[in-house]
Write an enzyme that holds these catalytic residues in place. Structure first.
Site, PDB file in Angstrom:
ATOM      1  N   LYS A 115      -0.924  -0.592   2.196  1.00 30.81           N
ATOM      2  CA  LYS A 115      -0.714  -0.445   0.749  1.00 30.81           C
ATOM      3  C   LYS A 115      -0.141  -1.737   0.168  1.00 30.81           C
ATOM      4  O   LYS A 115      -0.565  -2.209  -0.884  1.00 30.81           O
ATOM      5  CB  LYS A 115       0.235   0.731   0.469  1.00 30.81           C
ATOM      6  CG  LYS A 115      -0.397   2.088   0.755  1.00 30.81           C
ATOM      7  CD  LYS A 115       0.609   3.244   0.690  1.00 30.81           C
ATOM      8  CE  LYS A 115      -0.047   4.545   1.145  1.00 30.81           C
ATOM      9  NZ  LYS A 115       0.871   5.700   1.175  1.00 30.81           N
ATOM     10  N   GLN A 166       7.096   7.025   1.301  1.00 32.53           N
ATOM     11  CA  GLN A 166       6.128   7.435   2.327  1.00 32.53           C
ATOM     12  C   GLN A 166       6.591   8.716   3.012  1.00 32.53           C
ATOM     13  O   GLN A 166       7.749   8.836   3.416  1.00 32.53           O
ATOM     14  CB  GLN A 166       5.946   6.296   3.345  1.00 32.53           C
ATOM     15  CG  GLN A 166       4.853   6.533   4.369  1.00 32.53           C
ATOM     16  CD  GLN A 166       3.441   6.552   3.777  1.00 32.53           C
ATOM     17  OE1 GLN A 166       3.185   6.039   2.686  1.00 32.53           O
ATOM     18  NE2 GLN A 166       2.517   7.175   4.480  1.00 32.53           N
ATOM     19  N   ASP A 226       2.001   8.328  -6.624  1.00 29.74           N
ATOM     20  CA  ASP A 226       1.359   9.292  -5.723  1.00 29.74           C
ATOM     21  C   ASP A 226       0.819  10.520  -6.464  1.00 29.74           C
ATOM     22  O   ASP A 226       0.017  11.274  -5.910  1.00 29.74           O
ATOM     23  CB  ASP A 226       2.387   9.807  -4.697  1.00 29.74           C
ATOM     24  CG  ASP A 226       2.328   9.055  -3.384  1.00 29.74           C
ATOM     25  OD1 ASP A 226       1.227   8.636  -2.985  1.00 29.74           O
ATOM     26  OD2 ASP A 226       3.385   8.899  -2.750  1.00 29.74           O
TER      27      ASP A 226
HETATM   28  N1  GUN Z   1       1.845  10.189   3.916  1.00 34.72           N
HETATM   29  C1  GUN Z   1       0.533  10.390   4.200  1.00 34.72           C
HETATM   30  N2  GUN Z   1      -0.207  10.215   3.074  1.00 34.72           N
HETATM   31  C2  GUN Z   1       0.644   9.902   2.088  1.00 34.72           C
HETATM   32  C3  GUN Z   1       0.479   9.591   0.699  1.00 34.72           C
HETATM   33  O1  GUN Z   1      -0.620   9.595   0.145  1.00 34.72           O
HETATM   34  N3  GUN Z   1       1.610   9.282   0.026  1.00 34.72           N
HETATM   35  C4  GUN Z   1       2.834   9.313   0.599  1.00 34.72           C
HETATM   36  N4  GUN Z   1       3.887   9.018  -0.170  1.00 34.72           N
HETATM   37  N5  GUN Z   1       3.022   9.587   1.872  1.00 34.72           N
HETATM   38  C5  GUN Z   1       1.940   9.881   2.606  1.00 34.72           C
END
Ligand code: GUN
Length: 283
Positions: free
Chosen positions: A53, A97, A120
């Protein structure tokens, strides 16, 4: 044989568009969107996601900060950090995350993020917006799926769509987005007893259950569009929820794993970061 919807290619196009938009934003606002990602603990899979990311943000010309916190951080400390980032005018997106360590209440943490910084789309107010069909930040994976479906040029209106999986992150929101496009939507899950029957009726099938190759060719309607959200390890290979080799013979369009939905999720996150920037800066 079905056409492959390449998330790899499509996400490249989106990321190039994002980069152009960032250049224009920089001209207009003298600043660029800034995403802060918080990673708690040392989970290697989570670390590789957040690194991807961060890299994507930087490549698109955005600012990105990765904040790594010890596994032992308290809920109170994490909430205090989020409040600080909410109040920081230099920050446009906050992503924590998941999963978080067991001693931290994930819902409390998600609730604490300012909804305009919720890249998100997990905050209850953004979740509500999706369910009400209103404008809000869409979760990245469902958003990426809709972009892929759009890219086929196939009209969803009146089509029968089956979503297999009912998670808050993928299954439920993607069902709502398909409904908004006037598809007739069914949600199936691990307790569904007539899955094959439902699948054989589906013009659009979205598999998001997390079980390797559970959707086989004999379950696919001729000409269906098949979106595979699954990422599973099978005999040391990454495979989807759909048996790709069999299913591609029946589908009109199908997404591969890897190189399908996965790369679209990151591209959508970048788009969301721009949306958050605009909401905050044009206030
Ligand atoms: N863990 C796995 N996928 C995601 C996501 O799309 N966002 C976040 N914040 N954590 C994750």
């Amino acid at each position: 044989m079905g056409q492959i919807i390449s998330g790899k290619e499509l996400s490249k196009e989106i990321r190039a568009q994002v980069k152009e938009r960032v250049t224009a934003l920089k001209e207009q606002y003298q600043k660029v969107p800034h995403l802060v990602v918080i990673l708690v603990g040392e989970d290697p899979a989570s670390l590789s996601y957040v690194t991807a990311k961060e890299r994507a943000c930087l490549k698109a010309g955005m600012k990105s900060t990765l904040m790594r916190k010890e596994e032992t951080i308290t809920e109170e400390e994490l909430l205090a950090l989020i409040t600080q980032l909410n109040n920081d005018q230099d920050v446009h997106g906050v992503l924590v995350q998941l999963p978080l360590p067991k001693h931290i209440d994930e819902n409390k943490v998600i609730n604490a993020i300012q909804k305009e910084k919720d890249v998100d789309g997990f905050h209850p107010l953004n979740v509500a917006a999706v369910h009400l069909g209103e404008k809000g930040i869409l979760p990245a994976t469902p958003k990426g799926i809709m972009t892929m479906l759009n890219s086929t040029g196939i009209e969803l209106k009146g089509k029968s769509a089956l979503v297999i999986g009912r998670s808050n992150i993928v299954g439920k929101p993607v069902a709502m987005l398909l409904l908004k496009e006037h598809a007739t939507v069914t949600i199936a899950h691990s307790r569904t007893t007539n899955l094959k029957e439902l699948a054989l009726n589906a013009d659009v099938l979205v598999a998001a259950v997390g079980r390797a190759h559970m959707v086989t060719a004999d379950m696919i309607k001729d000409g269906a569009v098949v979106i595979d959200v699954g990422v599973n390890r099978l005999d040391d290979k990454l495979v989807g929820d759909v048996d790709f080799d069999g299913a591609k013979e029946k589908a009109s369009f199908i997404t591969p794993v890897p190189g399908g939905v996965g790369p679209m999720t990151i591209a959508s996150l970048l788009e969301n970061t721009i949306e958050c920037f605009l909401m905050l800066e044009s206030k």
